[in-house]
Motif scaffolding. Structure first.
Motif, PDB file in Angstrom:
ATOM      1  N   SER A 108      94.588   2.089  60.471  1.00 34.83           N
ATOM      2  CA  SER A 108      95.282   2.010  59.181  1.00 34.83           C
ATOM      3  C   SER A 108      95.686   3.392  58.670  1.00 34.83           C
ATOM      4  N   ARG A 156      97.902   6.270  56.629  1.00 35.49           N
ATOM      5  CA  ARG A 156      98.538   6.337  55.311  1.00 35.49           C
ATOM      6  C   ARG A 156      99.870   7.087  55.371  1.00 35.49           C
ATOM      7  N   ASN A 166      96.314   3.896  45.959  1.00 36.26           N
ATOM      8  CA  ASN A 166      97.229   3.396  46.989  1.00 36.26           C
ATOM      9  C   ASN A 166      98.687   3.725  46.675  1.00 36.26           C
ATOM     10  N   THR A 172     101.793   4.892  49.429  1.00 36.37           N
ATOM     11  CA  THR A 172     102.544   3.721  49.904  1.00 36.37           C
ATOM     12  C   THR A 172     104.039   3.790  49.627  1.00 36.37           C
ATOM     13  N   HIS A 216      98.716  -1.280  57.272  1.00 36.82           N
ATOM     14  CA  HIS A 216      97.513  -0.826  56.576  1.00 36.82           C
ATOM     15  C   HIS A 216      97.182  -1.828  55.474  1.00 36.82           C
ATOM     16  N   MET A 268      95.121  -3.309  52.282  1.00 38.43           N
ATOM     17  CA  MET A 268      94.533  -2.673  51.097  1.00 38.43           C
ATOM     18  C   MET A 268      93.912  -3.708  50.165  1.00 38.43           C
TER      19      MET A 268
END
Length: 197
Positions: A22, A24, A78, A82, A133, A135
């Motif tokens: 995962s 970022r 996040n 993102t 990923h 979350m």
């Protein structure tokens, strides 16, 4: 079995399971819609109790109002990274199912089944040259309202999907965390005959 990610499997498995992690850091490039549909197609074939298929995915491509709406439901931590995902999605599960006699009954495996669909999607993403990923950091109540999710469904998680970028594109604190994680050994979560904590 040692993998290029640095992960080590104690038992023989297909490398795709070690490929999946995962990140970022995403490039922000557009994802072809047909490629995204292939991820959802993989999720479609996940197993589910009584073939109920309780999963739902709500998505938005980067640069669209749908993406922005989902982005706004994410926790601040996040939202920091993102914005460079190609696609954001929210995973929803149907918590109740109508029986043959018309009664709404709890679907006890809704989260279990939806987790299987998410796993299939994540593995298909790797096959397509992308990363997904998952979350847990999402304002579920806000997502229910903003995304028009009706009663009888539950927001499980959000997903950021994209092509991986160099970790140096992240803020310094996140850059330090941008490595594939390890896992507990099998012996810590598997036991024969009786539960072992």
């Amino acid at each position: 079995m040692t993998h290029p990610t640095g992960r080590i499997a104690d038992h023989a498995i297909d490398p795709v399971f070690l490929d999946r992690w995962s990140p970022r850091a995403f490039t922000g490039e557009a994802m072809p819609h047909e490629t995204l549909l292939s991820l959802f197609e993989a999720a479609r074939w996940a197993p589910s109790a009584a073939n109920g298929q309780p999963w739902r995915f709500i998505y938005g491509h980067r640069g669209t109002p749908a993406f922005d709406a989902i982005h706004d439901t994410l926790d601040e931590g996040n939202r920091r990274w993102t914005d460079k995902a190609s696609v954001l999605a929210v995973i929803v599960s149907q918590t109740h199912r109508k029986s043959a006699d018309g009664e709404m009954r709890p679907a006890y495996t809704h989260a279990f089944d939806t987790g299987a669909a998410w796993a299939y999607l994540a593995l298909q993403a790797i096959h397509a040259g992308y990363y997904a990923h998952g979350m847990g950091g999402i304002d579920r109540a806000k997502a229910m309202e903003v995304l028009g999710i009706p009663e009888g469904f539950r927001v499980e998680a959000a997903i950021a999907i994209g092509r991986i970028a160099p970790k140096e594109t992240l803020p310094e604190d996140l850059m330090k965390r941008e490595v594939p994680s390890t896992r507990k050994p099998v012996a810590e979560f598997v036991s024969e005959g009786r539960f072992k904590g």
